[in-house]
Design an enzyme around this catalytic site. Structure first.
Site, mmCIF file in Angstrom:
data_model
loop_
_atom_site.group_PDB
_atom_site.id
_atom_site.type_symbol
_atom_site.label_atom_id
_atom_site.label_comp_id
_atom_site.label_asym_id
_atom_site.label_seq_id
_atom_site.Cartn_x
_atom_site.Cartn_y
_atom_site.Cartn_z
ATOM 1 N N TYR A 1 6.335 141.433 -90.800
ATOM 2 C CA TYR A 1 5.320 140.530 -90.267
ATOM 3 C C TYR A 1 3.987 141.270 -90.116
ATOM 4 O O TYR A 1 3.966 142.434 -89.748
ATOM 5 C CB TYR A 1 5.628 140.076 -88.843
ATOM 6 C CG TYR A 1 6.972 139.551 -88.481
ATOM 7 C CD1 TYR A 1 7.052 138.436 -87.650
ATOM 8 C CD2 TYR A 1 8.159 140.163 -88.866
ATOM 9 C CE1 TYR A 1 8.279 137.935 -87.236
ATOM 10 C CE2 TYR A 1 9.386 139.663 -88.462
ATOM 11 C CZ TYR A 1 9.447 138.559 -87.643
ATOM 12 O OH TYR A 1 10.655 138.071 -87.228
ATOM 13 N N ASP B 1 18.054 133.929 -76.745
ATOM 14 C CA ASP B 1 17.976 132.709 -77.543
ATOM 15 C C ASP B 1 19.122 131.755 -77.234
ATOM 16 O O ASP B 1 18.960 130.538 -77.307
ATOM 17 C CB ASP B 1 17.946 133.054 -79.031
ATOM 18 C CG ASP B 1 16.647 133.730 -79.438
ATOM 19 O OD1 ASP B 1 15.658 133.623 -78.690
ATOM 20 O OD2 ASP B 1 16.624 134.383 -80.501
#
Length: 205
Positions: free
Chosen positions: A137, A174
């Site tokens: 990224y 998550d």
């Protein structure tokens, strides 16, 4: 020889996928997953100044996300897969966006070298389809833990494209993440107009 980068806007407003040309010979291959002229042609402005780059390696079945950054400060991303294979997903969680609640995805791998641009305020998730999947990224802002939030990637109202032959492997964070509409009701989602202003400020002098 076609040297043009192909691009298209995704179903989430302001998100794009880029496909660069790949040049192969008996030595291997060469490609450029990011090329500024193509980015400018797609979005009408240059990429943000890069504040941080990230690198993750994941086992098959790993689901990372849905992650987003509190806005402000907000973060934009440019993501590609350097090894393995992944379904990369953008989710529009910006309240007031014309595409709020929609998601779109692209399979990223080191064959097509597709890359995805994530505008400020959207959610990001990916599903690793192979062991040792490496995602890379570029980000417009630095990581600050207090600004990083998570939504459930298993939210049935979203129906993200997790393959049936994949047993999702999630972090504790998550797994415990709330549903999109729960966070919206609590006022915890980014606002579209504010995201747009912050994103414009990344590249305007």
């Amino acid at each position: 020889m076609d040297t043009a980068v192909q691009f298209r806007e995704l179903a989430v407003s302001g998100a794009f996928v880029f496909t660069p040309p790949v040049f192969e010979d008996d030595r291997g291959l060469f490609t450029s997953p990011f090329q500024e002229p193509a980015f400018v042609a797609a979005l009408g402005h240059p990429l943000f100044p890069v504040a941080q780059s990230n690198h993750s390696r994941s086992r098959r079945g790993t689901v990372r996300g849905i992650h987003y950054t509190v806005t402000p400060p907000g973060v934009a991303k440019y993501v590609y897969c350097a090894r393995g294979r992944a379904i990369d997903i953008v989710v529009d969680i910006r309240v007031g966006s014309p595409t709020y609640g929609r998601w779109d995805s692209s399979v990223l791998d080191p064959e097509g070298f597709r890359a995805m641009y994530f505008p400020v305020g959207v959610g990001h998730a990916f599903i690793a389809l192979e062991d040792d999947t490496v995602m890379s990224y570029m980000l417009s802002g630095s990581y600050e833990a207090q600004h990083e939030m998570s939504l459930s990637p298993l939210d049935p109202a979203l129906g993200l494209p997790i393959p049936q032959d994949v047993a999702p492997l999630l972090s504790a964070r998550d797994t415990a993440a709330p549903l999109l509409e729960q966070v919206r009701a609590e006022g915890g989602l980014p606002e579209y107009d504010k995201c747009r202003r912050i994103e414009a400020a990344l590249w305007r002098p």
